[in-house]
Design an enzyme around this catalytic site. Sequence first.
Site, PDB file in Angstrom:
ATOM      1  N   CYS A 122     -11.210 -42.206  -7.872  1.00 31.19           N
ATOM      2  CA  CYS A 122     -11.068 -43.052  -6.675  1.00 31.19           C
ATOM      3  C   CYS A 122     -12.418 -43.350  -6.021  1.00 31.19           C
ATOM      4  O   CYS A 122     -12.486 -44.115  -5.059  1.00 31.19           O
ATOM      5  CB  CYS A 122     -10.114 -42.406  -5.679  1.00 31.19           C
ATOM      6  SG  CYS A 122      -8.522 -42.035  -6.401  1.00 31.19           S
ATOM      7  N   HIS A 258     -11.096 -45.285   1.121  1.00 28.64           N
ATOM      8  CA  HIS A 258     -10.165 -45.267  -0.013  1.00 28.64           C
ATOM      9  C   HIS A 258      -8.739 -45.182   0.532  1.00 28.64           C
ATOM     10  O   HIS A 258      -8.459 -44.403   1.444  1.00 28.64           O
ATOM     11  CB  HIS A 258     -10.485 -44.071  -0.917  1.00 28.64           C
ATOM     12  CG  HIS A 258      -9.447 -43.834  -1.954  1.00 28.64           C
ATOM     13  ND1 HIS A 258      -8.922 -44.846  -2.720  1.00 28.64           N
ATOM     14  CD2 HIS A 258      -8.821 -42.696  -2.346  1.00 28.64           C
ATOM     15  CE1 HIS A 258      -8.026 -44.335  -3.537  1.00 28.64           C
ATOM     16  NE2 HIS A 258      -7.935 -43.048  -3.330  1.00 28.64           N
ATOM     17  N   ASN A 289      -1.803 -46.153  -3.452  1.00 29.72           N
ATOM     18  CA  ASN A 289      -3.120 -45.702  -3.887  1.00 29.72           C
ATOM     19  C   ASN A 289      -3.416 -46.314  -5.254  1.00 29.72           C
ATOM     20  O   ASN A 289      -2.769 -45.971  -6.238  1.00 29.72           O
ATOM     21  CB  ASN A 289      -3.111 -44.165  -3.954  1.00 29.72           C
ATOM     22  CG  ASN A 289      -4.442 -43.587  -4.425  1.00 29.72           C
ATOM     23  OD1 ASN A 289      -5.308 -44.309  -4.929  1.00 29.72           O
ATOM     24  ND2 ASN A 289      -4.604 -42.287  -4.272  1.00 29.72           N
TER      25      ASN A 289
END
Length: 333
Positions: A122, A258, A289
Amino acid sequence: MSKIKPSKGAPYARILGVGGYRPTRVVPNEVILETIDSSDEWIRSRSGIETRHWANDEETVAAMSIEASGKAIADAGISVEQIGAVVVSTVSHFKQTPAVATEIADKLGTDKAAAFDISAGCAGFGYGLTLAKGMVVEGSAEYVLVIGVERLSDLTDLEDRATAFLFGDGAGAVVVGPSAEPAMGPTVWGSEGDKSDTIKQTVPWTDYRDGEVAKFPAITQEGQAVFRWAVFEMAKVAQQALDAAGISSDDLDVFIPHQANERIIDSMVKTLKLPEHVMVARDVRTTGNTSAASIPLAMERLLATGEAKSGDTALVIGFGAGLVYAATVVTLP
Ligand SMILES: CC(C)(COP(=O)(O)OP(=O)(O)OC[C@H]1O[C@@H](n2cnc3c(N)ncnc32)[C@H](O)[C@@H]1OP(=O)(O)O)[C@@H](O)C(=O)NCCC(=O)NCCS
């Protein structure tokens, strides 16, 4: 004395354009509830997620990347032949060799751009940005295409209560090119491999091939440990990135962390004491996500909706499997 002449790049680099691609299928929490014992209310209140997008067979890693990249290149106002390098961050392209970046570069029609993939979970978009900035300033590419792309639905165990609701698919891309003034601050980045067990693929592909496990590998995580790490450690890294850029939170217009969990975002906003005027990306609500794609997708949406504007100063921070992280301050395209 060295006989090598110094390389000549641009004085500075900046993000010149951004583009995103979200798969057509929108998946509400109700679909997740078909395979786990949970509730829409629980998922919304613990993660902020209401819907996510899942890719179909045609929405491959390459296809989504090409769509996002086309928009980023148009937004940057350059021609595709000017791109000197294509950097793709992904952990969900299942054909390991060759790098998917070469296919994307070719299908976009670049003129033999350098092309490679990176694996930094990520934080991958921030890692890619940092490489791109280096290339532009050092002179090995005038324009660099940085893509974050994932099909995490392929790596999700829909029977795992801890992760089934979290992940989504999509692609985000930016073009990084020359600038006359600073528009990308120093990157604060790093890794904490001693915590590698907290987010990981369940087993190596070879265990599945050899019949040692019945289930296809998926991403698993220790939710609480990751949550605590993100909340405490990443707020410090975000502050370091502000300090490195020589600005305070008062100077910020936009915060694009993020998109993992809205409670992590809320907590970082509080710890960093971000002023009211700072626009905070909350794309996680409808995108879930998407790992390496999450920051460019959120950036694209804020600009598309007018919640952020070109020239705004934004703090971006990615963090995840590794554990790894990367934070930097950028001027929005
Ligand atoms: C995954 C996450 C949302 C779970 O939230 P949490 O508050 O930590 O949940 P816990 O695992 O502590 O479980 C709390 C309770 O909810 C229950 N629960 C867990 N998953 C559930 C689900 N999907 N639905 C309903 N209840 C659930 C647990 O059984 C537990 O019940 P108990 O208190 O009776 O024992 C959260 O840990 C998280 O977001 N972590 C970080 C994830 C992340 O960002 N990862 C990527 C980083 S790149």
